[in-house]
Design an enzyme around this catalytic site. Sequence first.
Site, mmCIF file in Angstrom:
data_model
loop_
_atom_site.group_PDB
_atom_site.id
_atom_site.type_symbol
_atom_site.label_atom_id
_atom_site.label_comp_id
_atom_site.label_asym_id
_atom_site.label_seq_id
_atom_site.Cartn_x
_atom_site.Cartn_y
_atom_site.Cartn_z
ATOM 1 N N SER A 24 -5.728 1.680 -18.346
ATOM 2 C CA SER A 24 -4.950 2.014 -19.499
ATOM 3 C C SER A 24 -4.037 0.617 -19.860
ATOM 4 C CB SER A 24 -3.808 3.010 -19.269
ATOM 5 O OG SER A 24 -3.083 3.621 -20.497
ATOM 6 N N ASN A 25 -3.278 0.770 -20.770
ATOM 7 C CA ASN A 25 -2.475 -0.360 -21.348
ATOM 8 C C ASN A 25 -0.998 -0.277 -21.474
ATOM 9 O OD1 ASN A 25 -2.159 0.224 -24.223
ATOM 10 N ND2 ASN A 25 -4.362 0.507 -23.990
ATOM 11 N N PRO A 26 -0.129 -1.332 -22.009
ATOM 12 C CA PRO A 26 1.215 -1.136 -21.879
ATOM 13 C C PRO A 26 1.484 -0.388 -23.154
ATOM 14 C CG PRO A 26 0.567 -3.508 -21.621
ATOM 15 C CD PRO A 26 -0.622 -2.694 -21.913
#
Length: 215
Positions: A24-26
Amino acid sequence: MKKIRCLVTAGPTREYFDPVRFISNPSTGKMGWAIAKAAKDKGWEPTLILGPSPLPDIEGARTLRVESAQDMFEACKKFFDECDILIMSAAVSDVRPKKKLAQKAKKDEINLSPELERTPDILLELSKIKNGRILIGFAAETQNVLEYAKEKLEQKNLDGIVANAVGGIDTGFASDTNKIDLILRSGEVVDFRKGTKNEVAKLLINFLSARFFDQ
Ligand code: C5P
């Protein structure tokens, strides 16, 4: 006056290896959420497609929660026909594991070189069936923001793209404030002043409303 129907995507996506591990990513979804809220406050009819995020539903707006890029793609296809404008602010994961295990892998059985594949480029695919709709993308970049954003505008046949420098403390992912520029097809660059994500979203919606819908 005709109500403007707006499809907004927000948040990250999660691409699972097994039931408890993912890529995923932030992204938190705050920017897209604020855009859908500003659209609703403007009298538009927004549908928000939100990746995993602790943010609440928006009262008076349709909110759909999705997990993966594929889920987001399916949801977008479902509502694309009935929208006048798509604002694609989600930070869609670019890759996903080729295989997802049904059960959690034991630590010593984890594949350390899992095969990855690209996720569908939702915006690119939808741009092929654009049919008069207004398409606005986001370019979250850590360098050469305007240049990369212009390339994406062309590649994905967009009407505008929001150039968003991420990586600083008070702009981009997870922060409560943001600084964006909107690049239009003509090459015009609209520089929105820095503010909270709610303020920036309001400026963006007001601009899009006036420019594309004379409202
Ligand atoms: O090419 P890049 O991923 O940087 O383009 C960013 C834009 O494309 C954003 O609007 C993002 O929401 C969208 N996107 C997408 N599907 C992907 C990756 C990005 O729709 N798989």
